[in-house]
Write a protein that holds these residues in place. Structure first.
Motif, PDB file in Angstrom:
ATOM      1  N   CYS A   1     108.165  48.423 -94.936  1.00  0.00           N
ATOM      2  CA  CYS A   1     108.196  47.054 -95.681  1.00  0.00           C
ATOM      3  C   CYS A   1     109.765  47.206 -96.256  1.00  0.00           C
ATOM      4  CB  CYS A   1     106.972  47.491 -96.428  1.00  0.00           C
ATOM      5  SG  CYS A   1     105.604  46.444 -96.262  1.00  0.00           S
TER       6      CYS A   1
ATOM      7  N   ASN B   1     111.378  43.587 -97.009  1.00  0.00           N
ATOM      8  CA  ASN B   1     111.999  43.042 -97.998  1.00  0.00           C
ATOM      9  C   ASN B   1     113.012  42.346 -98.407  1.00  0.00           C
ATOM     10  OD1 ASN B   1     109.478  42.644 -98.384  1.00  0.00           O
ATOM     11  ND2 ASN B   1     108.876  44.868 -99.668  1.00  0.00           N
TER      12      ASN B   1
ATOM     13  N   ASN C   1     113.695  39.437 -96.503  1.00  0.00           N
ATOM     14  CA  ASN C   1     113.340  38.587 -95.886  1.00  0.00           C
ATOM     15  C   ASN C   1     114.546  38.106 -98.132  1.00  0.00           C
ATOM     16  OD1 ASN C   1     111.242  36.729 -95.778  1.00  0.00           O
ATOM     17  ND2 ASN C   1     109.564  38.451 -96.125  1.00  0.00           N
ATOM     18  N   LEU C   2     114.860  38.625 -98.245  1.00  0.00           N
ATOM     19  CA  LEU C   2     115.759  38.675-100.023  1.00  0.00           C
ATOM     20  C   LEU C   2     116.957  37.821 -99.142  1.00  0.00           C
ATOM     21  CD1 LEU C   2     114.745  41.388-102.179  1.00  0.00           C
ATOM     22  CD2 LEU C   2     113.805  39.062-102.138  1.00  0.00           C
TER      23      LEU C   2
ATOM     24  N   SER D   1     108.801  32.579 -97.709  1.00  0.00           N
ATOM     25  CA  SER D   1     109.716  33.946 -97.907  1.00  0.00           C
ATOM     26  C   SER D   1     108.446  34.590 -98.523  1.00  0.00           C
ATOM     27  CB  SER D   1     111.197  34.519 -98.463  1.00  0.00           C
ATOM     28  OG  SER D   1     112.002  33.552 -97.452  1.00  0.00           O
ATOM     29  N   LEU D   2     108.428  34.538-100.328  1.00  0.00           N
ATOM     30  CA  LEU D   2     107.550  35.258-101.246  1.00  0.00           C
ATOM     31  C   LEU D   2     105.919  35.225-100.887  1.00  0.00           C
ATOM     32  CD1 LEU D   2     108.460  36.481-103.573  1.00  0.00           C
ATOM     33  CD2 LEU D   2     110.657  35.520-102.516  1.00  0.00           C
TER      34      LEU D   2
ATOM     35  N   CYS E   1     106.458  38.115 -97.975  1.00  0.00           N
ATOM     36  CA  CYS E   1     106.406  39.403 -98.984  1.00  0.00           C
ATOM     37  C   CYS E   1     104.702  39.904 -99.530  1.00  0.00           C
ATOM     38  CB  CYS E   1     107.004  38.999 -99.692  1.00  0.00           C
ATOM     39  SG  CYS E   1     108.991  39.717 -99.208  1.00  0.00           S
ATOM     40  N   TYR E   2     103.828  38.460-100.059  1.00  0.00           N
ATOM     41  CA  TYR E   2     102.278  39.214-101.096  1.00  0.00           C
ATOM     42  C   TYR E   2     101.918  39.261-100.067  1.00  0.00           C
ATOM     43  CZ  TYR E   2      98.393  38.076-103.657  1.00  0.00           C
ATOM     44  OH  TYR E   2      97.296  38.543-103.914  1.00  0.00           O
TER      45      TYR E   2
ATOM     46  N   GLY F   1     102.453  42.790 -98.190  1.00  0.00           N
ATOM     47  CA  GLY F   1     102.980  43.869 -98.876  1.00  0.00           C
ATOM     48  C   GLY F   1     102.100  44.069-100.383  1.00  0.00           C
TER      49      GLY F   1
END
Length: 563
Positions: free
Chosen positions: A327, A331, A334-335, A380-381, A384-385, A388
């Motif tokens: 993860c 991330n 992704n960022l 992307s967020l 992530c949500y 993760g």
């Protein structure tokens, strides 16, 4: 890996000394047109080759554990190796014929890799991928036939001096169309998410540095001869592709397809800055994108592997507790995709946006670019949500393990590159910094759009805003935005649907209808009836024999009387 480092070292020497090596080997001459095997070694081809080799070596190492237990592992590795060789041939070729060999090699090997799992979905996706790429192959063949007028296929000699020639304008138009098919710009976008039927290591290779970037790389090489009208059309289509992919990713629940649509968005980003006239910036973003996109797919592959081949993000959640290292890598990638400051994606993405603001672009392109940047942060967020931080939705925790040492080593190596390589490349490629003169509002606008997009993605996922869903469903917007603006219906389903309907009618009316009545079946019935009559004569019945004998005597008597 060693060859990759060596090529990177040579690329540094070529950048510092501004060197170009051109190697030419004449194969044969036909009607005063020479066919040559040509190799172009400059800093651009060397650094791109080093990146392709570095990423592919990590992916092959990663496949050792990901494809463990596969009976055809050697065949898989050989296909990946052929794929990389085809890309190498394309990178070092300043000659259209050798480019076609690499281009065609990519298309054919990608078909073999997409259908690797051998089910109906894979076969359909492979056929769609192959046929769409064949359009680009045909356009390249046409451009080769038109270059016969120049006496050589080494396009690099003619790009600037023949820029205003009508034939060169035609060739550049054909090359732009070919690049659009390979890089999946509108209206050729439908094959890119379909190609996700391939194994995840292949997706990682295809979407980072090989197949989809081949079109962008070809246009980077041809950028000197572009016509303004072609460039404006390509700029409009590439910004629309960015917007379409950004919206589509927000309505998608397949993990690999979301990352594939983000690739489509970034390809539109590269194309748009290329159309604005800065090919080096486009190449810079191509390199940084290759790193974080390969890492994204590797992390996604590890997650899918642990969740027993489940790709739906609604079944995921809480992975930060069970797979913390995966993860973290996911991330970071992704960022970097969003353009978070000081990760590799930031150096290229922010510079592209600032260059665009410094350039003379119309308001429509300006708004589209910023909305697309916001949408990138949005999905992307959201991703992530869902992966993760959402509550765990799978069958049981006992499936989860992070003991895959080989996969983790590959991912950690790429994570380090994603963190540090952006700044390093910016120092190498731009020894003299760009002079960006913008107001503080415009300077912070890119960061502000990323923050707004991220906040919307988190809010939309966390609070599950029902009124937005109801509004989108009521006006059928979710169907429109989530299905890539109905592009698959236009470019794929419509091409298949009407021929199938016609084939069904043809079968009913012709094959099972008139032709069958007057043809095969009817002839069969007539022959059968006649054969049954003859069979009666051949069954050795005594009365039939005597009757035939009497008839023969009667005929004989009649003939005697006539005499």
């Amino acid at each position: 890996m060693a060859l990759s480092l060596m090529l990177f070292y040579f690329s540094l020497i070529f950048i510092l000394k501004d060197m170009v090596i051109f190697i030419e080997w004449e194969l044969f001459t036909l009607n005063s047109s020479g066919v040559y095997m040509t190799i172009l070694l400059d800093w651009m081809s060397l650094i791109f080759m080093s990146f392709v080799l570095f990423i592919s070596s990590l992916i092959i190492y990663y496949s050792k554990e990901y494809m463990l237990g596969d009976y055809n592992l050697n065949r898989f590795i050989m296909l990946v190796f052929m794929f990389v060789l085809s890309m190498m041939l394309l990178i070092i070729s300043p000659n259209l014929i050798s480019i076609l060999l690499g281009w065609d090699g990519l298309g054919l090997v990608s078909y073999c890799l997409v259908i690797y799992y051998q089910n109906i979905k894979s076969f359909n996706a492979g056929m769609l991928t192959a046929l769409t790429n064949r359009i680009g192959d045909v356009l390249l063949l046409l451009s080769i036939s038109w270059m016969l007028n120049y006496g050589s296929w080494n396009y690099i000699f003619y790009l600037e001096c023949m820029k205003n020639d009508n034939i060169m304008k035609l060739i550049s138009g054909l090359v732009i169309l070919a690049g659009m098919t390979k890089s999946a710009q509108i209206p050729f976008s439908s094959w890119l998410p379909a190609a996700m039927a391939a194994p995840t290591p292949v997706s990682s290779l295809v979407h980072s540095s090989t197949l989809v970037t081949a079109g962008v790389y070809l246009l980077i090489r041809f950028n000197f001869c572009f016509n303004e009208n072609f460039v404006m059309i390509l700029l409009l289509l590439s910004t629309l592709t960015m917007l379409m992919a950004g919206f589509g990713a927000n309505f998608e629940f397949d993990l690999k397809k979301i990352i594939a649509l983000s690739t489509l968005s970034q390809l539109g980003f590269m194309m748009s800055i290329l159309c604005l006239g800065n090919y080096i910036l486009s190449f810079f973003h191509l390199l940084t994108h290759a790193l974080f996109k390969a890492l994204l797919f590797m992390c996604a592959g590890n997650i899918i592997h642990n969740l027993k081949d489940t790709q739906d993000i609604r079944f995921m959640g809480g992975l930060i507790n069970q797979m913390p290292l995966t993860c973290i890598c996911f991330n970071i990638a992704n960022l970097s995709l969003c353009g978070l400051p000081f990760l590799s994606g930031f150096y290229s993405k922010d510079l592209i946006m600032e260059f665009m603001m410094m350039n003379y672009v119309n308001f429509f392109i300006f708004i589209m670019m910023f909305i697309s940047v916001g949408l990138t942060a949005f999905y992307s967020l959201r991703l992530c949500y869902f992966l993760g931080f959402m509550s765990f939705n799978f069958f049981g925790y006992h499936y989860m393990s992070e003991e895959s040492k080989i996969m983790l080593k590959s991912m950690i190596m790429l994570t380090l590159m994603v963190i540090f390589m952006g700044s390093m490349l910016s120092w190498l490629i731009f020894p003299t910094p760009y002079m960006i003169c913008l107001s503080i509002e415009l300077k912070l606008l890119t960061l502000l759009m990323c923050m707004i997009g991220g906040w919307m993605g988190y809010t939309y996922s966390f609070f599950n805003i029902n009124w937005v869903s109801v509004y989108l469903k009521f006006f059928n917007w979710s169907n429109f935005l989530g299905s890539m603006w109905f592009l698959p219906y236009m470019s794929t389903y419509s091409m298949i649907y009407y021929p199938l309907i016609f084939g069904n009618k043809y079968t009913k009316v012709i094959d099972n209808g008139w032709s069958e009545y007057f043809g095969g079946q009817n002839i069969f019935f007539i022959m059968k009836k006649n054969s049954m009559i003859f069979e009666i004569f051949q069954n050795n019945y005594l009365k039939i024999y005597l009757m035939m004998f009497v008839m023969w005597l009667f005929i004989l008597a009649m003939m005697m009387m006539m005499i």
